[in-house]
Design a protein around this motif. Structure first.
Motif, mmCIF file in Angstrom:
data_model
loop_
_atom_site.group_PDB
_atom_site.id
_atom_site.type_symbol
_atom_site.label_atom_id
_atom_site.label_comp_id
_atom_site.label_asym_id
_atom_site.label_seq_id
_atom_site.Cartn_x
_atom_site.Cartn_y
_atom_site.Cartn_z
ATOM 1 N N SER A 1 0.812 -1.219 0.000
ATOM 2 C CA SER A 1 0.000 0.000 0.000
ATOM 3 C C SER A 1 0.845 1.270 0.000
ATOM 4 O O SER A 1 0.310 2.379 -0.117
ATOM 5 C CB SER A 1 -0.925 0.018 1.224
ATOM 6 O OG SER A 1 -0.169 0.113 2.424
ATOM 7 N N LYS B 1 2.945 4.217 -1.334
ATOM 8 C CA LYS B 1 2.823 4.875 -2.627
ATOM 9 C C LYS B 1 4.160 5.244 -3.261
ATOM 10 O O LYS B 1 4.243 5.382 -4.490
ATOM 11 C CB LYS B 1 1.954 6.129 -2.492
ATOM 12 C CG LYS B 1 0.512 5.822 -2.110
ATOM 13 C CD LYS B 1 -0.308 7.100 -1.979
ATOM 14 C CE LYS B 1 -1.751 6.789 -1.633
ATOM 15 N NZ LYS B 1 -2.565 8.021 -1.482
ATOM 16 N N TYR B 2 5.195 5.434 -2.455
ATOM 17 C CA TYR B 2 6.496 5.840 -2.993
ATOM 18 C C TYR B 2 7.607 5.095 -2.275
ATOM 19 O O TYR B 2 7.479 4.698 -1.113
ATOM 20 C CB TYR B 2 6.729 7.347 -2.790
ATOM 21 C CG TYR B 2 5.802 8.243 -3.566
ATOM 22 C CD1 TYR B 2 6.081 8.595 -4.894
ATOM 23 C CD2 TYR B 2 4.649 8.743 -2.969
ATOM 24 C CE1 TYR B 2 5.226 9.432 -5.596
ATOM 25 C CE2 TYR B 2 3.793 9.575 -3.682
ATOM 26 C CZ TYR B 2 4.085 9.913 -4.988
ATOM 27 O OH TYR B 2 3.244 10.733 -5.691
ATOM 28 N N PRO C 1 7.119 6.216 -7.832
ATOM 29 C CA PRO C 1 5.777 5.932 -7.327
ATOM 30 C C PRO C 1 5.392 4.477 -7.547
ATOM 31 O O PRO C 1 5.886 3.815 -8.474
ATOM 32 C CB PRO C 1 4.895 6.840 -8.185
ATOM 33 C CG PRO C 1 5.612 6.902 -9.495
ATOM 34 C CD PRO C 1 7.085 6.872 -9.159
ATOM 35 N N ASN C 2 4.536 3.975 -6.695
ATOM 36 C CA ASN C 2 3.914 2.672 -6.913
ATOM 37 C C ASN C 2 3.100 2.748 -8.202
ATOM 38 O O ASN C 2 2.371 3.716 -8.430
ATOM 39 C CB ASN C 2 3.010 2.337 -5.726
ATOM 40 C CG ASN C 2 2.605 0.878 -5.683
ATOM 41 O OD1 ASN C 2 2.171 0.315 -6.678
ATOM 42 N ND2 ASN C 2 2.723 0.285 -4.504
ATOM 43 N N ARG D 1 -2.277 2.536 -9.783
ATOM 44 C CA ARG D 1 -3.015 3.796 -9.766
ATOM 45 C C ARG D 1 -4.154 3.804 -8.742
ATOM 46 O O ARG D 1 -4.549 4.861 -8.251
ATOM 47 C CB ARG D 1 -3.630 4.071 -11.145
ATOM 48 C CG ARG D 1 -2.635 4.453 -12.229
ATOM 49 C CD ARG D 1 -3.340 4.559 -13.565
ATOM 50 N NE ARG D 1 -2.427 4.984 -14.627
ATOM 51 C CZ ARG D 1 -2.472 6.185 -15.205
ATOM 52 N NH1 ARG D 1 -3.373 7.069 -14.818
ATOM 53 N NH2 ARG D 1 -1.633 6.481 -16.171
ATOM 54 N N LEU E 1 -4.237 2.969 -5.746
ATOM 55 C CA LEU E 1 -3.849 3.429 -4.417
ATOM 56 C C LEU E 1 -4.151 4.912 -4.236
ATOM 57 O O LEU E 1 -4.348 5.385 -3.120
ATOM 58 C CB LEU E 1 -2.354 3.167 -4.180
ATOM 59 C CG LEU E 1 -1.930 1.703 -4.091
ATOM 60 C CD1 LEU E 1 -0.412 1.614 -3.948
ATOM 61 C CD2 LEU E 1 -2.624 1.001 -2.935
ATOM 62 N N TRP E 2 -4.175 5.656 -5.329
ATOM 63 C CA TRP E 2 -4.501 7.079 -5.267
ATOM 64 C C TRP E 2 -6.004 7.324 -5.463
ATOM 65 O O TRP E 2 -6.529 8.305 -4.972
ATOM 66 C CB TRP E 2 -3.723 7.848 -6.342
ATOM 67 C CG TRP E 2 -2.303 8.102 -5.970
ATOM 68 C CD1 TRP E 2 -1.783 9.217 -5.372
ATOM 69 C CD2 TRP E 2 -1.190 7.228 -6.158
ATOM 70 N NE1 TRP E 2 -0.437 9.099 -5.182
ATOM 71 C CE2 TRP E 2 -0.033 7.887 -5.660
ATOM 72 C CE3 TRP E 2 -1.040 5.952 -6.698
ATOM 73 C CZ2 TRP E 2 1.234 7.314 -5.679
ATOM 74 C CZ3 TRP E 2 0.214 5.374 -6.721
ATOM 75 C CH2 TRP E 2 1.331 6.044 -6.212
ATOM 76 N N ARG E 3 -6.677 6.444 -6.152
ATOM 77 C CA ARG E 3 -8.072 6.672 -6.515
ATOM 78 C C ARG E 3 -9.069 6.167 -5.482
ATOM 79 O O ARG E 3 -10.169 6.704 -5.362
ATOM 80 C CB ARG E 3 -8.384 5.991 -7.849
ATOM 81 C CG ARG E 3 -7.635 6.554 -9.020
ATOM 82 C CD ARG E 3 -8.068 5.865 -10.297
ATOM 83 N NE ARG E 3 -7.340 6.356 -11.451
ATOM 84 C CZ ARG E 3 -7.517 5.930 -12.680
ATOM 85 N NH1 ARG E 3 -8.423 4.978 -12.910
ATOM 86 N NH2 ARG E 3 -6.814 6.422 -13.682
ATOM 87 N N ASP E 4 -8.715 5.102 -4.784
ATOM 88 C CA ASP E 4 -9.689 4.444 -3.912
ATOM 89 C C ASP E 4 -9.028 4.122 -2.577
ATOM 90 O O ASP E 4 -8.128 3.277 -2.508
ATOM 91 C CB ASP E 4 -10.179 3.146 -4.579
ATOM 92 C CG ASP E 4 -11.308 2.484 -3.813
ATOM 93 O OD1 ASP E 4 -11.529 2.829 -2.643
ATOM 94 O OD2 ASP E 4 -11.966 1.600 -4.394
ATOM 95 N N PRO E 5 -9.452 4.768 -1.493
ATOM 96 C CA PRO E 5 -8.831 4.531 -0.185
ATOM 97 C C PRO E 5 -9.035 3.103 0.321
ATOM 98 O O PRO E 5 -8.324 2.670 1.239
ATOM 99 C CB PRO E 5 -9.525 5.538 0.731
ATOM 100 C CG PRO E 5 -10.806 5.868 0.051
ATOM 101 C CD PRO E 5 -10.516 5.786 -1.418
ATOM 102 N N ASP F 1 -5.514 -1.460 -1.008
ATOM 103 C CA ASP F 1 -4.237 -1.472 -0.288
ATOM 104 C C ASP F 1 -3.194 -2.368 -0.960
ATOM 105 O O ASP F 1 -2.217 -2.772 -0.335
ATOM 106 C CB ASP F 1 -4.437 -1.894 1.167
ATOM 107 C CG ASP F 1 -5.081 -3.259 1.328
ATOM 108 O OD1 ASP F 1 -5.225 -3.981 0.317
ATOM 109 O OD2 ASP F 1 -5.442 -3.610 2.462
#
Length: 381
Positions: free
Chosen positions: A193, A195-196, A205-206, A209, A211-215, A218
């Motif tokens: 989970s 991101k970087y 970055p991971n 995508r 991981l940024w759009r949907d909390p 994970d």
């Protein structure tokens, strides 16, 4: 002894399961070569298309690479802070990189992040060589582990997913591997989970995508080669339900994320995970012959989950089947039967029923008295 069915067929309606029939539309059709959606708790497949079609896994291979490293750490064969010397083979490997250099001494845990977050081919080879001596031997270990996990249609040739003859898997097998990653190594699963990750002054970055759009998302891993297309194995949790989506063979980075979102949205909208019993929940008590205690509680050996339509008119029936009469001594956790859970007449779970506590053998006269009572009861039954 002849199995006897105990009269404890519980009709579990208390959890809101006896509700008006909920309409469930057909699952979405994705622009992908193959895909699969499953409940991580129960393993039940909710959606599948070409799930057994053999496909090149690309960097989804690194899920197995990471799994084996986590296994070695758990066994104590490898430590997170062990330093790994980077070989020229690892450094020279093309494709996605962590950007380690020849001769660098890099901690295992940093290389693991390089594999998971940066999808580094160099990090994957370095770990393979550290664990097994060479990438080729490590690939043999990968195949052995795949067999242990029940990945029946998978064969690995390398630790990176670099295109190679015979390097193949299926969407179904990737779902099996994803469940194992989450269940067996939760500590390291949390890395998926992140991101970087920065190494050598390069912050990458991971590639997932979602991981940024949907909390709720994970993990887990992306992959791409010309032959495999754009692939993604993703997992998300909502309202106590964890889903795993496997999407392989889309035509763009954006498409693999969007198509995966469709699967996850469908699963969360129309299904739910229901916990029928918790581990060691006492279902009922049973008579014990020849024991210091006259009866003992019967429990399930593990948590029992089932996947059901959300809001649907469902009835879950659980039958406790005891393998004959119980005689002391009994040990806590000793199997004495099973619990069979059915949903609309179809078996959805079958778990061992176990003794909830120790029962010591009684003294001679108590055992004799129980034997007499047992004989008399049997004679008149």
């Amino acid at each position: 002894m002849i199995n006897r069915l105990i009269a404890c067929s519980f009709l579990l309606l208390c959890a809101g399961l006896a509700q008006a029939q909920s309409l469930i539309p057909a699952p979405p059709q994705l622009a992908a070569t193959a895909y699969l959606l499953l409940d991580a708790h129960t393993g039940q497949v909710l959606v599948e298309q070409n799930a057994d079609k053999k496909i090149p896994p690309a960097s989804l291979t690194k899920m197995m690479t990471a799994y084996i490293v986590s296994e070695e750490i758990e066994k104590g064969s490898v430590k997170e802070q062990d330093k790994v010397r980077i070989s020229e083979k690892a450094w020279r490997k093309g494709g996605s990189k962590m950007f380690v250099k020849v001769g660098d001494m890099v901690p295992v845990i940093d290389l693991l992040r390089g594999v998971i977050i940066q999808s580094g081919n160099d990090a994957s080879i370095a770990l393979a060589e550290h664990v097994s001596g060479s990438e080729e031997v490590f690939a043999e270990v990968m195949n052995q582990q795949a067999e242990l996990l029940g990945m029946q249609d998978t064969h690995f040739v390398n630790a990176t997913g670099w295109p190679a003859d015979g390097h193949l898997t299926t969407a179904r097998d990737l779902g099996v591997l994803a469940r194992a990653l989450i269940a067996d190594h939760p500590h390291h699963y949390s890395i998926y989970s992140e991101k970087y990750f920065s190494w050598a002054g390069i912050n990458q970055p991971n590639r997932n995508r979602l991981l940024w759009r949907d909390p709720a998302v994970d993990g887990i891993k992306t992959g791409h080669t010309e032959e495999a297309g754009y692939c993604l194995v993703a997992s998300a949790v909502k309202r106590g339900m964890r889903l795993i989506a496997v999407v392989v063979g889309t035509d763009s980075d954006e498409k693999r994320a969007g198509e995966t979102q469709k699967l996850l949205a469908y699963g969360f909208r129309y299904y739910q995970t229901h916990k029928v019993y918790g581990k060691n929940d006492v279902l009922q008590t049973e008579r014990v012959w020849g024991g210091k205690k006259p009866e003992v509680g019967i429990a399930v050996e593990k948590d029992v989950f089932v996947t059901i339509p959300r809001g649907g008119e469902e009835s879950i029936k659980a039958d406790l089947i005891i393998d004959g009469e119980l005689e002391a001594p009994l040990e806590k956790g000793q199997p004495v039967g099973k619990v069979v859970v059915t949903l609309d007449g179809e078996t959805v779970a079958d778990v061992k029923a176990v003794v909830a506590e120790d029962v010591e053998e009684a003294g001679f006269f108590k055992r004799l008295w129980d034997a007499i009572k047992r004989f008399v009861m049997g004679f008149f039954s």
